[in-house]
Design an enzyme around this catalytic site. Structure first.
Site, short mmCIF file in Angstrom:
data_model
loop_
_atom_site.label_atom_id
_atom_site.label_comp_id
_atom_site.label_asym_id
_atom_site.label_seq_id
_atom_site.Cartn_x
_atom_site.Cartn_y
_atom_site.Cartn_z
N GLN A 112 53.77 41.16 66.94
CA GLN A 112 55.12 41.32 67.45
C GLN A 112 55.08 42.04 68.80
O GLN A 112 56.10 42.27 69.42
CB GLN A 112 55.96 42.15 66.47
CG GLN A 112 56.07 41.50 65.11
CD GLN A 112 56.58 42.48 64.06
OE1 GLN A 112 57.78 42.61 63.83
NE2 GLN A 112 55.66 43.19 63.44
N HIS A 130 56.89 37.49 69.83
CA HIS A 130 57.93 37.98 70.74
C HIS A 130 57.57 37.77 72.21
O HIS A 130 58.16 38.39 73.09
CB HIS A 130 58.23 39.46 70.46
CG HIS A 130 58.82 39.69 69.09
ND1 HIS A 130 58.80 40.91 68.45
CD2 HIS A 130 59.44 38.84 68.23
CE1 HIS A 130 59.39 40.80 67.25
NE2 HIS A 130 59.77 39.55 67.10
#
Ligand SMILES: [Zn+2]
Length: 270
Positions: A112, A130
């Site tokens: 992430q 992300h």
């Protein structure tokens, strides 16, 4: 494993026989990483009190609305972050995961984090849920631009091909995760023999559903975190502490195990 000071982890740390046996038998290991993995490198979280940048919260800067309203302000923030992140180095957690990739038949990192530290450390299979702050693209024609090209331009960077606005290749609030990265992450979670969730709070969805997905498909679920999270009660093993020490100790233990007789579930039962 019980409670103990995070500082207690050393290269002689003890791991349960169950965990070592599952890792010894594993063909596919997946590491799922969050902000805690980058913390030791000094990556600022841009959350909480120190997250306030020029009186703005990340939520007010990291969105398409904010960008269209004031691209110069959003770019000033990202230029600042890009320079900060370029100046830091991968840490022991990243290095341990590079070594793990060499130990297993199949290995993947689902991250992430947008700081690119896994790739800079040398990991090869990295799914970025992300985005990646070292990449940028034109919002009109999609042409990619490097950080070097972008940071060379004063003010708001423009696309040399079509003149469109260039944005960082990171997922903003209200945006979907990149489909190819998500699909690959789900496939990895569903095929993992051991799934290790490291330094992630487990509250940002849909990413936070991956460990549970893995467990439902039979993976042995390990969590590495300084504090318990909503995931902890579902984990088969909770290793409490900062990830750098724990992950390097685990890799050292696995490397040591390679020279002795292989440890398997069967040898534990007999
Ligand atoms: Zn363009």
């Amino acid at each position: 494993m019980g409670a103990f000071a995070p500082g207690a982890w050393t290269l002689t740390a003890e791991f349960s026989d169950r965990l070592l046996a599952r890792l010894a038998d594993a063909k596919f290991v997946v590491a799922f990483t969050g902000a805690g993995v980058s913390a030791e490198s000094g990556v600022p979280t841009f959350r909480g009190a120190e997250g306030i940048w020029k009186k703005s919260k990340p939520e007010e800067l990291a969105s398409m609305n904010a960008f269209m309203k004031n691209p110069a302000l959003v770019w000033e923030w990202y230029a600042h972050r890009k320079k900060l992140i370029a100046s830091i180095q991968p840490n022991r957690s990243h290095t341990a995961l590079v070594r793990m990739e060499q130990m297993f038949q199949q290995f993947a990192i689902i991250t992430q984090n947008i700081d690119n530290l896994h790739r800079r450390a040398g990991s090869r299979t990295v799914y970025e849920l992300h985005g990646n702050i070292e990449r940028n693209y034109c919002i009109t024609c999609g042409r990619p631009q490097t950080n070097e090209e972008v940071l060379r331009q004063p003010g708001v960077p423009r696309c040399p091909a079509c003149g469109g606005l260039v944005r960082p290749d990171v997922v903003w609030f209200g945006e979907f995760l990149p489909e190819d990265q998500w699909d690959a992450s789900v496939r990895a979670a569903e095929s993992a023999d051991v799934f290790i969730s490291i330094g992630t709070s487990g509250v940002v969805y849909p990413a936070a559903s991956l460990p549970v997905m893995a467990k439902l498909r039979g993976a042995f679920l390990v969590e590495v975190n300084p504090e318990p999270t909503p995931l902890t009660e579902r984990a088969d093993e909770f290793l409490q502490g900062a990830s750098g020490g724990i992950m390097s100790a685990l890799v050292a233990r696995l490397s040591a195990g390679k020279s002795g007789p292989p440890l398997t579930e069967q040898s534990l039962q007999s």
